[in-house]
Design a protein around this motif. Structure first.
Motif, mmCIF file in Angstrom:
data_model
loop_
_atom_site.group_PDB
_atom_site.id
_atom_site.type_symbol
_atom_site.label_atom_id
_atom_site.label_comp_id
_atom_site.label_asym_id
_atom_site.label_seq_id
_atom_site.Cartn_x
_atom_site.Cartn_y
_atom_site.Cartn_z
ATOM 1 N N CYS A 1 0.845 -1.197 0.000
ATOM 2 C CA CYS A 1 0.000 0.000 0.000
ATOM 3 C C CYS A 1 0.870 1.232 0.000
ATOM 4 C CB CYS A 1 -0.890 -0.001 1.241
ATOM 5 S SG CYS A 1 -1.728 1.562 1.504
ATOM 6 N N CYS B 1 -6.116 5.060 -0.388
ATOM 7 C CA CYS B 1 -6.294 4.448 0.924
ATOM 8 C C CYS B 1 -6.270 5.561 1.966
ATOM 9 C CB CYS B 1 -5.161 3.445 1.163
ATOM 10 S SG CYS B 1 -5.411 2.412 2.618
ATOM 11 N N GLN C 1 -4.336 5.691 4.526
ATOM 12 C CA GLN C 1 -2.970 5.899 4.987
ATOM 13 C C GLN C 1 -2.020 5.183 4.045
ATOM 14 O OE1 GLN C 1 -3.702 4.475 9.109
ATOM 15 N NE2 GLN C 1 -1.875 5.682 9.556
ATOM 16 N N HIS D 1 0.061 2.331 4.172
ATOM 17 C CA HIS D 1 0.226 1.214 5.098
ATOM 18 C C HIS D 1 1.492 0.424 4.861
ATOM 19 C CE1 HIS D 1 -4.273 1.690 5.557
ATOM 20 N NE2 HIS D 1 -3.839 1.690 6.818
ATOM 21 N N CYS E 1 -7.193 -1.708 5.034
ATOM 22 C CA CYS E 1 -6.446 -1.142 3.915
ATOM 23 C C CYS E 1 -7.203 -1.330 2.605
ATOM 24 C CB CYS E 1 -5.055 -1.800 3.822
ATOM 25 S SG CYS E 1 -4.143 -1.186 2.400
ATOM 26 N N ASP E 2 -7.528 -0.243 1.991
ATOM 27 C CA ASP E 2 -8.310 -0.304 0.750
ATOM 28 C C ASP E 2 -7.515 -0.945 -0.380
ATOM 29 O OD1 ASP E 2 -10.420 0.825 2.011
ATOM 30 O OD2 ASP E 2 -10.024 2.858 1.288
ATOM 31 N N ILE E 3 -6.229 -0.607 -0.472
ATOM 32 C CA ILE E 3 -5.424 -1.057 -1.620
ATOM 33 C C ILE E 3 -5.352 -2.586 -1.644
ATOM 34 C CG2 ILE E 3 -3.178 -0.886 -2.777
ATOM 35 C CD1 ILE E 3 -4.672 1.787 -2.642
HETATM 36 ZN ZN LIG Z 1 -3.586 1.058 2.874
#
Ligand SMILES: [Zn+2]
Lengths: 461, 551
Positions: free
Chosen positions: A226, A239, A241, A243, A256-258
């Protein structure tokens, strides 16, 4: 004169028109008379000239009864408001309510005598619900003036202990909805737990994670990268942050979106859709025979980035709260679903014996291994991300979600989960419409609800 | 004790539909049984060929046209040459504008001439001698009057059944509120006394044996009166007065139209009277519920259009001679157009529709021309399209149609109430006076079918409708037996008009047709409507061959 015989046949046009109309009316009447009779415009229902059966909650509190010809609801306003969508208001407006669904039994209505059968013949049935009305009331109050729904059930027995839907109103003091201009009472007759589907946001990652675990051999072991922003075919996915590198468990706990975007893209449209449909998306789900609003996962027209977004509960994804509750119950119960229900028993007024409705049948929905892995991952999320103090130290498995619903509106806040300890078998779903971050809006409601249920559970043991 | 009583009271709900079926069965059984196989009245003997022509009808057309009752296919004979008909005084012949005329015993006739047995009429060269029916060695029709039929019921018997029904329904309404109320009982008692008085007068005064039509009409209007007792005793009293006036008018009309030829002479006066009524209505009319079809006389509101209905039927009907001599309908078309125009101006579209359908019935009965019917309908469709083009707002009055549940508190108010309360009553009803629909505006008049379903039960509601339809079926079957084409046309059109009005009412309030605010014949609250429907029944009564057989 003779030709008059032929000419008078023209009368049969009128006569046939009558019989055609009468036939059609009788057809409509047999099909719809019940809906007509229980229409909210019927004064027989509101003026209380009918006797009706009682409705109890699980502790024997009388939620609705008929006293000297008048339909009377619980004396506590908070309870009246909290159980409105389950009990109903005496009309069929809240069509999923018990009083609408079982009105024939409660009010002694039938096709032949209408409401006219003398008391001697009418067998008003009492209905006992699984709800704990006190818990419902305190949970409902916690929503303040926000809309949304909160659900909790025993995933071993199927009993729904809490089911509230907001906005609600007091049956004894029904507001004039036609004067509602600021949308305060939008969809007030809907039980949002059953008849709504929301953008799920990050709670959807539970599904993406399961799809990954079941379809990719290294889904749990590999490292996801990420860097806060990822460009896919020229479109941005961001995202919260940066990460860095993280595994699936951490990705779920940090939301975590990614990572989940990557899983969705790697699986592709077809595998994602197949996996989600296995979990009940895009098909009819039921609660006590009531068809729930469908949860939808549709990536047919999605770009690659859209597909990524769909993996993190955005794009066009929607999720029905009761459907999600069943998934939570399934994960908690080693992949086996015990169908939730709210009507515990029927009994004929005055008679002692209760007709127990047999429910508890289990059916395997998710593999035991996947369910076990998800349970541990969600427990990890709860412990490391949210802190057990939210539930007063009761070990829970949970996931929050914050669903973006438009530029100028606050996101929907979600919190879903279940108890880690099967001796306190509770699963829950909380959605707060435009409530801001899930942990901020839905979290405290879920926390209070679980704590209260635990208190009662501990006492009864 | 209380339970026993409520059970007893509820048992009335079970007995009433059963009684209603019994009354309908007995009345119509007797009516249809009265239609015995037709036997010839007299015989015309063709002197040249020896052919015996049996005369079946009271009015017979003679001519070359194959639609004539007596077809004489000779080139010298006109298509519609003459009419040979029977009146109280005997048999008559009348030339209907033939080319060569009619000779009676060798002398050319000028107007209607009476014929005796043995007389010879010469029609375009064909000599016909009037003979008794027994030349066919068959019994003649009159002698059968003495035959007793076990399957029929006497007028008194029918009225006993109606009485039982009314007593039971009155009991139900007396206890409707939980406590005994004596007023409906008093009212119902007066009604029963009057009904029996009418029976005695017609049976022994007018020496009439047939009482089925009266029994049916009394049964139906009795339901209306008792139903009103559960709403407002004063309205019920007014309705009872209207019923009495209606019965009196019924008897007057039955006596008045005893001679069909006299009716033909009355027509200009009736037309003038009807048009004057409409004109008065247009000038002095009061607007009620969106239509200006009321006038106030001495504190009573009267609906003139209801009486024009009777005049309309009266003017539309004609004896066979009238039909054969005046082929075109110009005057009647003009009169109809005036009526419908006036109703449109008043905003009473429902009644305009009823007039239109009745016009088609009359036009077809008189001309037999399908072309006329198609042309009329096409013209009307064009006319309606034209009016809507200029006044599209008329449509908004009907915008609730099939969408009533979306507007339960404004334009769909009445229909949704009718549906919800009809369903509340189920098949057997809640008991007279125990309903909720009666609190809705116009419930006892326009929405009365809903009240019947809620308080009396859907079975009874449907029997009421079926009785009106059965009347239509009966007059259609009785048709050619009547004493003149005048009665055939007027009875068929009166029954057709009532049936169509019932369709407009019942299917309007149940949202199967747009709601137009017409009344349900007999049962709806409304003096003018009740009086006029009794007057229409007089035409049906007159078409019954037995009505004028004595006295
Ligand atoms: Zn992330």
């Amino acid at each position: 004169m003779r030709n008059m015989k032929f000419r008078s046949l023209i009368l049969y046009f009128v006569i046939f028109a009558f019989f055609a109309g009468l036939g059609y009316y009788i057809f409509e009447f047999t099909r719809e008379s019940r809906d007509w009779a229980f229409s909210p415009v019927n004064r027989h229902l509101s003026n209380g000239s009918l006797s009706g059966g009682k409705i109890f909650d699980t502790n024997g509190e009388i939620l609705a009864q008929t006293v000297s010809g008048k339909r009377v609801y619980h004396e506590n306003e908070d309870i009246r408001k909290a159980v409105l969508h389950t009990v109903g208001d005496g009309s069929t407006l809240i069509s999923t309510s018990v009083q609408s669904r079982y009105n024939a039994g409660l009010f002694g209505y039938n096709f032949v005598t209408g409401f006219g059968a003398p008391d001697y013949f009418s067998s008003n049935q009492d209905i006992t619900l699984t709800l704990d009305s006190k818990i419902c009331a305190s949970v409902s109050k916690k929503f303040g003036d926000k809309k949304g729904t909160a659900l909790a059930y025993n995933y071993k027995t199927g009993e729904v202990i809490c089911m509230v839907s907001l906005p609600t109103y007091d049956v004894n003091n029904r507001p004039d909805f036609s004067k509602d201009t600021d949308g305060k009472y939008d969809g007030v007759y809907l039980n949002r737990a059953l008849s709504a589907a929301y953008t799920p946001g990050s709670v959807f990652k539970i599904f993406t994670a399961m799809a990954g675990i079941e379809n990719l051999s290294d889904a749990e072991t590999r490292k996801y990268e990420c860097e806060k922003v990822k460009i896919i075919d020229g479109e941005k996915v961001t995202c919260m942050q940066n990460h860095g590198k993280l595994d699936l468990k951490t990705a779920l706990s940090k939301s975590c979106d990614i990572a989940f975007c990557d899983i969705a893209i790697e699986l592709g449209k077809e595998k994602m859709t197949r996996a989600l449909e296995k979990f009940g998306f895009n098909s009819s789900q039921y609660f006590e025979g009531i068809e729930l609003t469908k949860s939808v996962y549709d990536v047919n027209l999605a770009s690659k980035a859209d597909l990524g977004w769909s993996g993190i509960g955005q794009y066009t994804d929607t999720l029905n709260p009761m459907h999600m509750l069943k998934i939570m119950g399934t994960l908690a119960n080693e992949g086996n679903l015990v169908e939730p229900f709210v009507v515990k028993s029927f009994s004929v007024s005055g008679a002692k014996e209760n007709q127990k409705l047999t429910k508890t049948s289990e059916k395997s929905v998710i593999s035991k291994i996947t369910a076990g892995k998800m349970k541990e991952m969600m427990r990890f999320t709860m412990k490391n991300q949210y802190n057990d103090s939210l539930f007063g130290g009761i070990p829970m498995c949970a996931k929050t979600g914050t669903a973006e619903v438009g530029e100028d509106k606050l996101p929907h806040g979600w919190m879903v989960g279940f108890s880690y300890d099967e001796k306190f078998p509770i699963a829950f779903v909380v959605v707060v419409e435009n409530g801001d971050f899930g942990i901020k809006s839905a979290g405290p409601i879920a926390g209070a609800m679980v704590k209260e249920m635990h208190g009662i559970f501990a006492k009864s043991k | 004790m209380k339970t026993m009583f409520s059970l007893l009271l509820y048992s009335i709900q079970l007995i009433l539909p059963f009684m209603a079926i019994l009354i309908a069965y007995c009345c119509f059984r007797t009516l249809f049984k009265s239609l015995k196989p037709m036997r010839p009245l007299v015989v015309l003997l063709n002197r040249a060929t020896g052919e015996k022509i049996p005369i079946m009808y009271w009015e017979n057309s003679i001519g070359r046209d194959r639609h004539c009752d007596i077809v004489l296919n000779m080139p010298s004979i006109s298509r519609d040459h003459a009419v040979f008909y029977r009146r109280k005084g005997g048999w008559f012949i009348s030339d209907t504008n033939s080319k060569v005329g009619v000779l009676l015993n060798g002398k050319k006739i000028e107007s209607d001439e009476k014929i005796f047995i043995g007389d010879v009429i010469n029609i375009g060269g064909v000599a016909l001698e009037l003979c008794r029916a027994d030349v066919l060695s068959l019994k003649n029709r009159e002698s059968e009057d003495a035959d007793f039929d076990y399957d029929t019921y006497s007028g008194g018997g029918l009225l006993v059944l109606v009485t039982i029904f009314q007593v039971l329904s009155t009991l139900s309404v007396c206890f409707g509120s939980g406590k005994f109320d004596y007023k409906p009982a008093v009212l119902s008692g007066i009604m029963l006394l009057f009904e029996w008085l009418v029976f005695v007068v017609t049976k022994f005064g007018f020496k009439r044996d047939n009482f089925e039509i009266e029994a049916i009409a009394m049964f139906l209007s009795g339901i209306g009166v008792v139903n009103l007792c559960g709403v407002d005793i004063n309205d019920a009293f007014t309705q009872l007065i209207a019923m009495a006036l209606g019965i009196i008018l019924f008897e007057i009309i039955v006596l008045l139209i005893k001679h069909a030829d006299f009716c033909m002479k009355l027509r200009p006066y009736v037309a003038f009277f009807a048009l004057a009524l409409l004109a008065v209505n247009l000038v002095f009319g009061k607007v009620k519920n969106g239509s200006q079809n009321w006038i106030m006389i001495g504190g009573y509101s009267i609906q003139p259009s209801e009486f024009v209905k009777v005049a309309f039927i009266f003017l539309g009907a004609s004896t066979l001679k009238g039909i054969q001599t005046t082929k075109n309908l110009t005057w009647f078309i003009l009169f109809s157009a005036a009526c419908m125009g006036a109703l449109f101006l008043m905003g009473d579209f429902g009644t305009a529709c009823i007039f239109f359908v009745t016009f088609i019935l009359i036009a077809f009965m008189r001309s037999g021309s399908i072309r006329t019917v198609v042309l009329t309908c096409a013209t009307a469709a064009l006319g309606v399209a034209f009016i809507l083009n200029f006044k599209p707002y008329i449509m908004t009055r009907f915008s609730a149609w099939r969408h009533v549940w979306e507007h339960p508190n404004d334009i769909g108010y009445q229909q949704t109430r009718v549906l919800t309360y009809s369903a509340s009553g189920g098949l057997l009803g809640l008991g007279v006076g125990k309903g909720c629909l009666k609190y809705v505006f116009a419930a006892p008049s326009d929405l009365v079918f809903g009240m019947l379903c809620e308080e009396w039960g859907m079975i009874l509601g449907i029997i009421v409708l079926l009785m009106i339809v059965l009347l239509a079926i009966y007059v259609r079957h009785a048709g050619v037996r009547s004493r003149s084409a005048f009665y055939t046309i007027s009875s068929c059109c009166a029954a057709g008009m009532m049936t169509f009005q019932m369709i407009m009412n019942v299917f309007g309030v149940t949202d199967m047709l747009p709601l137009t605010g017409v009344t349900l014949p007999f049962v709806s609250l409304g003096g003018s409507s009740l009086v006029s429907v009794w007057a229409l029944m007089a035409f049906i009564k007159a078409s019954d061959e037995r009505t004028y057989s004595r006295g």
